[in-house]
Enzyme design. Structure first.
Site, PDB file in Angstrom:
ATOM      1  N   LYS A 125     -11.495  -5.256 -19.364  1.00 45.26           N
ATOM      2  CA  LYS A 125     -11.568  -4.266 -18.279  1.00 45.26           C
ATOM      3  C   LYS A 125     -10.512  -4.557 -17.219  1.00 45.26           C
ATOM      4  CE  LYS A 125     -14.656  -4.819 -14.821  1.00 45.26           C
ATOM      5  NZ  LYS A 125     -14.063  -4.780 -13.468  1.00 45.26           N
ATOM      6  N   ARG A 132     -12.513  -0.832  -6.276  1.00 46.55           N
ATOM      7  CA  ARG A 132     -11.499  -1.518  -5.501  1.00 46.55           C
ATOM      8  C   ARG A 132     -10.149  -1.606  -6.219  1.00 46.55           C
ATOM      9  NH1 ARG A 132     -10.661  -5.523  -1.859  1.00 46.55           N
ATOM     10  NH2 ARG A 132      -9.217  -7.001  -2.779  1.00 46.55           N
ATOM     11  N   CYS A 174     -17.280  -4.535  -0.035  1.00 46.49           N
ATOM     12  CA  CYS A 174     -17.982  -4.375  -1.305  1.00 46.49           C
ATOM     13  C   CYS A 174     -19.043  -5.443  -1.390  1.00 46.49           C
ATOM     14  CB  CYS A 174     -17.025  -4.404  -2.481  1.00 46.49           C
ATOM     15  SG  CYS A 174     -16.822  -6.003  -3.190  1.00 46.49           S
ATOM     16  N   PRO A 176     -10.441  -8.192   1.601  1.00 42.66           N
ATOM     17  CA  PRO A 176      -9.341  -7.422   2.202  1.00 42.66           C
ATOM     18  C   PRO A 176      -8.160  -7.273   1.241  1.00 42.66           C
ATOM     19  CG  PRO A 176      -9.407  -9.654   3.095  1.00 42.66           C
ATOM     20  CD  PRO A 176     -10.553  -9.544   2.140  1.00 42.66           C
ATOM     21  N   ASP A 221      -4.862  -7.599   2.524  1.00 40.25           N
ATOM     22  CA  ASP A 221      -3.695  -8.023   3.312  1.00 40.25           C
ATOM     23  C   ASP A 221      -2.598  -8.663   2.475  1.00 40.25           C
ATOM     24  OD1 ASP A 221      -5.778  -9.930   3.004  1.00 40.25           O
ATOM     25  OD2 ASP A 221      -4.827 -11.252   4.445  1.00 40.25           O
ATOM     26  N   LEU A 222      -2.970  -9.398   1.436  1.00 42.99           N
ATOM     27  CA  LEU A 222      -1.932 -10.057   0.621  1.00 42.99           C
ATOM     28  C   LEU A 222      -1.102  -9.036  -0.157  1.00 42.99           C
ATOM     29  CD1 LEU A 222      -3.616 -13.265  -0.853  1.00 42.99           C
ATOM     30  CD2 LEU A 222      -2.565 -12.895   1.356  1.00 42.99           C
ATOM     31  N   ILE A 277     -14.336 -18.478  -4.592  1.00 42.96           N
ATOM     32  CA  ILE A 277     -13.475 -17.284  -4.562  1.00 42.96           C
ATOM     33  C   ILE A 277     -14.054 -16.207  -3.648  1.00 42.96           C
ATOM     34  CG2 ILE A 277     -12.274 -15.546  -5.963  1.00 42.96           C
ATOM     35  CD1 ILE A 277     -11.484 -18.316  -6.880  1.00 42.96           C
TER      36      ILE A 277
HETATM   37  C1  UD1 Z   1      -9.910  -9.699  -9.590  1.00 44.38           C
HETATM   38  C2  UD1 Z   1     -10.893  -9.188 -10.625  1.00 44.38           C
HETATM   39  C3  UD1 Z   1     -12.300  -9.683 -10.313  1.00 44.38           C
HETATM   40  C4  UD1 Z   1     -12.309 -11.204 -10.165  1.00 44.38           C
HETATM   41  C5  UD1 Z   1     -11.242 -11.666  -9.177  1.00 44.38           C
HETATM   42  C6  UD1 Z   1     -11.105 -13.167  -9.097  1.00 44.38           C
HETATM   43  C7  UD1 Z   1      -9.947  -7.058 -11.272  1.00 44.38           C
HETATM   44  C8  UD1 Z   1     -10.075  -5.577 -11.266  1.00 44.38           C
HETATM   45  N1  UD1 Z   1     -10.896  -7.738 -10.617  1.00 44.38           N
HETATM   46  O1  UD1 Z   1     -10.301  -9.144  -8.346  1.00 44.38           O
HETATM   47  O2  UD1 Z   1     -13.170  -9.297 -11.369  1.00 44.38           O
HETATM   48  O3  UD1 Z   1     -13.567 -11.625  -9.707  1.00 44.38           O
HETATM   49  O4  UD1 Z   1      -9.953 -11.116  -9.550  1.00 44.38           O
HETATM   50  O5  UD1 Z   1     -10.825 -13.697 -10.345  1.00 44.38           O
HETATM   51  O6  UD1 Z   1      -9.050  -7.614 -11.872  1.00 44.38           O
HETATM   52  N2  UD1 Z   1      -8.139 -11.670  -0.898  1.00 44.38           N
HETATM   53  C9  UD1 Z   1      -7.698 -11.554   0.401  1.00 44.38           C
HETATM   54  N3  UD1 Z   1      -6.680 -10.669   0.652  1.00 44.38           N
HETATM   55  C10 UD1 Z   1      -6.092  -9.920  -0.331  1.00 44.38           C
HETATM   56  C11 UD1 Z   1      -6.553 -10.069  -1.659  1.00 44.38           C
HETATM   57  C12 UD1 Z   1      -7.581 -10.963  -1.910  1.00 44.38           C
HETATM   58  O7  UD1 Z   1      -8.196 -12.214   1.316  1.00 44.38           O
HETATM   59  O8  UD1 Z   1      -5.176  -9.143  -0.046  1.00 44.38           O
HETATM   60  C13 UD1 Z   1      -9.235 -12.649  -1.207  1.00 44.38           C
HETATM   61  C14 UD1 Z   1     -10.469 -12.001  -1.790  1.00 44.38           C
HETATM   62  O9  UD1 Z   1     -11.312 -11.520  -0.782  1.00 44.38           O
HETATM   63  C15 UD1 Z   1     -11.059 -13.152  -2.575  1.00 44.38           C
HETATM   64  C16 UD1 Z   1      -9.821 -13.905  -3.088  1.00 44.38           C
HETATM   65  O10 UD1 Z   1      -8.762 -13.492  -2.230  1.00 44.38           O
HETATM   66  O11 UD1 Z   1     -11.793 -13.991  -1.732  1.00 44.38           O
HETATM   67  C17 UD1 Z   1      -9.432 -13.620  -4.522  1.00 44.38           C
HETATM   68  O12 UD1 Z   1      -9.403 -12.234  -4.736  1.00 44.38           O
HETATM   69  P1  UD1 Z   1      -8.470 -11.544  -5.838  1.00 44.38           P
HETATM   70  O13 UD1 Z   1      -7.961 -12.597  -6.771  1.00 44.38           O
HETATM   71  O14 UD1 Z   1      -7.484 -10.688  -5.137  1.00 44.38           O
HETATM   72  O15 UD1 Z   1      -9.512 -10.639  -6.584  1.00 44.38           O
HETATM   73  P2  UD1 Z   1      -9.314  -9.150  -7.105  1.00 44.38           P
HETATM   74  O16 UD1 Z   1      -7.925  -8.965  -7.599  1.00 44.38           O
HETATM   75  O17 UD1 Z   1      -9.874  -8.206  -6.114  1.00 44.38           O
END
Ligand code: UD1
Length: 424
Positions: free
Chosen positions: A22, A94, A118, A124, A126-127, A331
């Site tokens: 997925k 998301r 969520c 967020p 931001d990255l 995470i």
């Molecule tokens: C993806 C997966 C999800 C999985 C996660 C971690 C998809 C569709 N979803 O989610 O199933 O649980 O990876 O393996 O592929 N964060 C920030 N700022 C940002 C982006 C992320 O603070 O701009 C934080 C998030 O809140 C979280 C952490 O970084 O605490 C990791 O998130 P991220 O790896 O980005 O997860 P997703 O890509 O959303």
């Protein structure tokens, strides 16, 4: 709304086919926006999240046809007529934010709704935005939307230094950089198999990418990408979920298409807990050893560590282990919502911030429970396989987002499970 009824019982034996991932498919689909030639994905999973991404791409003018019962997605973006992703679609999923990078790279402009909060934390984006800024984009947040604009002449290569690992931000930046002028370096990039899969698809479309699967990815921008056909990688989270099933109920299950290198840290952990895992060309076979499941400590981490998306399922297993286990969620800050539901089934769990301490009990008992998110819902089904009596898991629409044919797959190995329509 439907519920799932599962009755604990005898051992599970047989094979379970594992679908395409997925999370890989949700980033491969927006890659179609990068080219005016067709992109075809094979081994696509049949899930509601994939239908949501289809609706989003169609709203931008892309054509998406699901062929071979949904296993093949034929997509074309030769005629894009929009660059705005509306809140109505983005709020459902998301991963919708993943259209931002491709739209910005192809159109020079994009307006995408912020996903909002969520169930499993603030999450967020931001990255993602910082990465586009490093490529010269200007970004503005207005009325709940990100308004992004590339500089005159399009995005340009840059150095993106992620302060911590983000799967989605790495994917978004990787896609955008394929069409940027010059070279982009992504430092502290995510190394998940889904990132490697995306890089392979983009390479097949003509992108110049090196370093995928390591923490530094380098992308040399090209003027245009062409069409391609790509097979979606195996879903390692579905794989890990079904590998756990015989550990709950006993027996021996082979997960077809499973590979150990997708889940090394998870395999090592379940072996420590008492599983026997064998890899064959067919897939991964798991058998519960003769003794009880042993308590183990688990810390979730970015790949190659133990995946957060298998934490709920592992917690459910440890509820009846011998001894006390500590799970640390590193995470997502609010990802223990399955704990109160497992407690309803007789588990003994204390949650303190990012830690959950699970004191093993002899047996779980069937109870009505509620799914709170995708992985939490499947953890309750697994718990039901080992519980005395019947467990009713309601709100299974969460499950439909990420597990295709869950009832048929578990019935196929002998589980007593059915889906029922709730009255009223
Ligand atoms: C993806 C997966 C999800 C999985 C996660 C971690 C998809 C569709 N979803 O989610 O199933 O649980 O990876 O393996 O592929 N964060 C920030 N700022 C940002 C982006 C992320 O603070 O701009 C934080 C998030 O809140 C979280 C952490 O970084 O605490 C990791 O998130 P991220 O790896 O980005 O997860 P997703 O890509 O959303």
């Amino acid at each position: 709304m439907d519920s799932i009824l599962v009755t604990g019982g005898g051992p599970l034996n047989g094979t379970i086919p594992i679908a395409g991932a997925k999370n890989a498919c949700l980033t491969l689909m927006p890659a179609t926006l990068l080219s005016d030639e067709p992109l075809t994905l094979t081994n696509a999973p049949r899930l509601s999240d994939i239908r949501t991404m289809t609706t989003l791409l169609e709203s931008l003018g892309a054509e998406v046809s699901a062929l071979s019962d949904g296993l093949v997605l034929a997509m074309s973006s030769h005629n894009l007529n929009g660059n705005r992703a509306d809140y109505d679609i983005v709020r459902k999923m998301r991963a919708s934010i993943l259209v931002l990078g491709p739209l910005l790279a192809r159109h020079g402009k994009a307006v995408v709704s912020l996903p909002g909060g969520c169930a499993i934390g603030a999450r967020p984006v931001d990255l993602h935005l910082k990465a586009f800024e490093a490529m010269g984009a200007t970004l503005e947040l207005r009325d709940g939307y990100v308004h992004a604009e590339a500089p005159e002449g399009g995005l340009r290569g840059g150095v993106v230094d992620f302060p911590f690992v983000s799967v989605g931000a790495t994917e978004n930046a990787l896609m955008a950089a394929t069409l940027a002028k010059g070279t982009t370096t992504l430092r502290n990039a995510a190394q998940e198999p889904e990132i490697v899969d995306l890089a392979h698809c983009l390479q097949a479309m003509g992108a110049r990418i090196t370093g995928e699967g390591t923490d530094t990815i380098t992308i040399e921008g090209v003027d245009r990408l062409h069409g391609a056909t790509h097979r979606v990688v195996t879903d390692r989270i579905e794989l890990g979920t079904y590998m756990l099933a015989p550990l709950f109920a006993g027996g021996e299950v082979t997960c077809l298409g499973g590979k150990r290198d997708l889940l090394e840290a998870f395999c090592a952990k379940i072996e420590e807990a008492g599983a026997e895992v064998t890899e064959t060309p067919e897939g991964l076979t798991v058998r519960r050893g003769t003794g009880p499941i042993k308590a183990v400590d688990v810390e979730t981490e970015p790949f190659p560590g133990f995946p957060t998306d298998l934490q709920a399922q592992m917690m459910a297993l440890l509820c009846t282990a011998e001894g006390t286990s500590v799970l640390e969620e590193k995470i997502f800050e609010n990802r223990f919502m399955h704990a109160p539901e497992l407690i309803r089934m007789g588990a003994n769990i204390d949650v303190h911030g990012g830690h959950a301490t699970v004191h093993g009990v002899a047996k779980l008992k069937g109870a009505p429970v509620m799914a709170t998110d995708l992985r939490a819902s499947v953890s309750l089904i697994l718990a039901g396989l080992a519980a005395e009596g019947t467990t009713k898991v309601s709100r299974v629409y969460h499950l439909d987002r990420g597990y295709e044919h869950v009832v048929a797959k578990l019935r196929g190995v002998g589980a007593q499970i059915e889906r029922v329509r709730d009255d009223g």
